[in-house]
Design a protein around this motif. Structure first.
Motif, short mmCIF file in Angstrom:
data_model
loop_
_atom_site.label_atom_id
_atom_site.label_comp_id
_atom_site.label_asym_id
_atom_site.label_seq_id
_atom_site.Cartn_x
_atom_site.Cartn_y
_atom_site.Cartn_z
N ARG A 1 0.83 -1.21 0.00
CA ARG A 1 0.00 0.00 0.00
C ARG A 1 0.87 1.25 0.00
O ARG A 1 0.55 2.24 -0.69
CB ARG A 1 -0.92 -0.01 1.21
N ALA A 2 1.96 1.23 0.75
CA ALA A 2 2.85 2.39 0.79
C ALA A 2 3.48 2.64 -0.57
O ALA A 2 3.65 3.79 -0.99
CB ALA A 2 3.93 2.18 1.85
N ALA A 3 3.84 1.58 -1.27
CA ALA A 3 4.42 1.72 -2.61
C ALA A 3 3.40 2.33 -3.58
O ALA A 3 3.74 3.20 -4.39
CB ALA A 3 4.90 0.36 -3.12
N PHE A 4 2.15 1.87 -3.50
CA PHE A 4 1.11 2.46 -4.35
C PHE A 4 0.97 3.95 -4.06
O PHE A 4 0.90 4.78 -4.99
CB PHE A 4 -0.24 1.76 -4.10
N THR A 5 0.92 4.31 -2.78
CA THR A 5 0.75 5.71 -2.40
C THR A 5 1.90 6.56 -2.90
O THR A 5 1.70 7.65 -3.45
CB THR A 5 0.63 5.83 -0.88
N SER B 1 9.48 -5.39 -14.85
CA SER B 1 10.49 -4.50 -14.27
C SER B 1 10.83 -4.87 -12.83
O SER B 1 11.90 -4.52 -12.33
CB SER B 1 10.00 -3.04 -14.32
N GLY B 2 9.94 -5.61 -12.16
CA GLY B 2 10.22 -6.02 -10.79
C GLY B 2 11.07 -7.27 -10.68
O GLY B 2 11.47 -7.65 -9.58
N VAL C 1 -2.12 -7.02 -10.88
CA VAL C 1 -2.03 -5.68 -10.29
C VAL C 1 -2.84 -4.71 -11.16
O VAL C 1 -2.60 -4.61 -12.36
CB VAL C 1 -0.57 -5.18 -10.19
N PHE C 2 -3.78 -4.03 -10.53
CA PHE C 2 -4.61 -3.04 -11.20
C PHE C 2 -4.46 -1.71 -10.49
O PHE C 2 -4.49 -1.67 -9.25
CB PHE C 2 -6.08 -3.47 -11.18
N VAL D 1 5.48 0.81 -10.38
CA VAL D 1 4.98 0.28 -9.11
C VAL D 1 4.28 -1.06 -9.31
O VAL D 1 4.16 -1.85 -8.36
CB VAL D 1 4.03 1.30 -8.43
N ILE D 2 3.85 -1.36 -10.52
CA ILE D 2 3.28 -2.68 -10.77
C ILE D 2 4.34 -3.76 -10.55
O ILE D 2 4.09 -4.78 -9.90
CB ILE D 2 2.68 -2.74 -12.19
N GLY D 3 5.54 -3.53 -11.09
CA GLY D 3 6.63 -4.47 -10.85
C GLY D 3 7.08 -4.47 -9.41
O GLY D 3 7.38 -5.54 -8.83
N THR D 4 7.14 -3.30 -8.79
CA THR D 4 7.59 -3.19 -7.40
C THR D 4 6.68 -3.98 -6.46
O THR D 4 7.15 -4.76 -5.62
CB THR D 4 7.63 -1.72 -6.97
N THR D 5 5.38 -3.76 -6.58
CA THR D 5 4.45 -4.44 -5.67
C THR D 5 4.36 -5.93 -5.96
O THR D 5 4.22 -6.75 -5.04
CB THR D 5 3.06 -3.79 -5.75
#
Length: 296
Positions: A13-17, A224-225, A262-263, A279-283
């Motif tokens: 959630r923090a990464a999305f924010t 990318s993640g 991831v959406f 952030v899609i790859g990160t999460t």
């Protein structure tokens, strides 16, 4: 010490924010069934992610003998569904097989190829496919041509430039899951798991679908993640104003297989937002790492 699921969800959630998006995620170990979710049952607009459902319906009909994937079709220039890639961007008449149209639909998200296949398969068959696989919250309302026509209608006389106006974006029906093609992150990982476990189709056809998902050319979201030569990522993206999605499977050399969906919706209407893509790859990486830690 293994991180708690609550801590992992907090990091996601923090990464999305931080990226300026609202995000929903589901990740599942395809073999053990272990899972992690952040709003996994939230209805979401699928955009081009729904081409995965078209792909499965196509291969199910091939398995049932209703069509042959080598069947040839002609695609003349008039009436093509708009888009920046594949047949949609070509100027001359094209003759190709259903199999090759499926490649263009998945590898470069070709809208014309997708609608060519939908004309052969039928929108009702796509919904029958998702229902029979237990995807109770996944439904196709529009062809991709109809979807884009609806977007154009709501954009109004301002054309594409109007999509930088938050007031215009707020009124787009294609961004309302109740009004257009939709699913949930959990439904999408269930579909991917069925493909990878040879449950969606016979092994021959499931392998064909896995191959096509592995040929997608876009590396800037899910892949990318996982920047490793020995980790394979296969997926399908989907994009709309403020919307960036990807669903896919991450495969490790030790045999680990993880379905991830991831959406996202961005707060900014800008067309180019690298942090929202990344952030899609990160999460996804945070979620997959957490699932892998549970098995060590």
């Amino acid at each position: 010490m293994t991180e708690t699921p609550a801590r992992t969800r907090g990091r996601i959630r923090a990464a999305f924010t931080e990226a300026g998006v609202t995000g929903w995620l589901h990740a599942a170990d395809i073999d053990s069934g272990a899972q992690l979710d952040v709003g996994a049952d939230q209805p979401v607009v699928t955009a081009s992610v729904h081409k995965l459902c078209v792909l499965v319906a196509l291969h199910q009909q091939a398995e049932e003998g209703l069509l042959d994937l080598s069947e040839q079709t002609v695609c003349p220039p008039p009436g093509r569904t708009p888009g920046p890639t594949g047949l949609a961007a070509m100027l001359d008449e094209v003759r190709l097989s259903l199999r090759d149209a499926a490649y263009l639909m998945m590898a470069v998200s070709d809208n014309t190829a997708a609608d060519l296949l939908l004309r052969r398969v039928g929108l009702d068959a796509v919904n029958h496919t998702t229902r029979r696989l237990g995807l109770t919250r996944t439904h196709a309302v529009h062809t991709f041509g109809d979807f884009l026509a609806l977007l154009k209608e709501d954009t109004g006389p301002g054309g594409p430039q109007a999509l930088t106006d938050p007031r215009v974006v707020a009124g787009l029906r294609v961004l309302d899951p109740a009004a257009t093609n939709r699913s949930t992150p959990r439904d999408m990982t269930r579909l991917l798991g069925a493909i990878w476990r040879d449950e969606a189709c016979a092994p021959e056809y499931a392998a064909s679908m896995r191959r096509l998902l592995g040929l997608q050319v876009w590396p800037h979201r899910l892949a990318s993640g996982f920047p490793f030569d020995d980790v394979h990522v296969a997926g399908k993206t989907g994009s709309l104003p403020t919307v960036r999605n990807e669903v896919g499977v991450v495969e490790y050399p030790d045999g680990g297989r993880y379905a991830v969906a991831v959406f996202t919706r961005a707060s900014s209407p800008a067309a180019v937002l690298p942090p929202a893509d990344a952030v899609i790859g990160t999460t996804a990486r945070i979620a997959v790492d957490a699932l892998r830690a549970r098995t060590t």
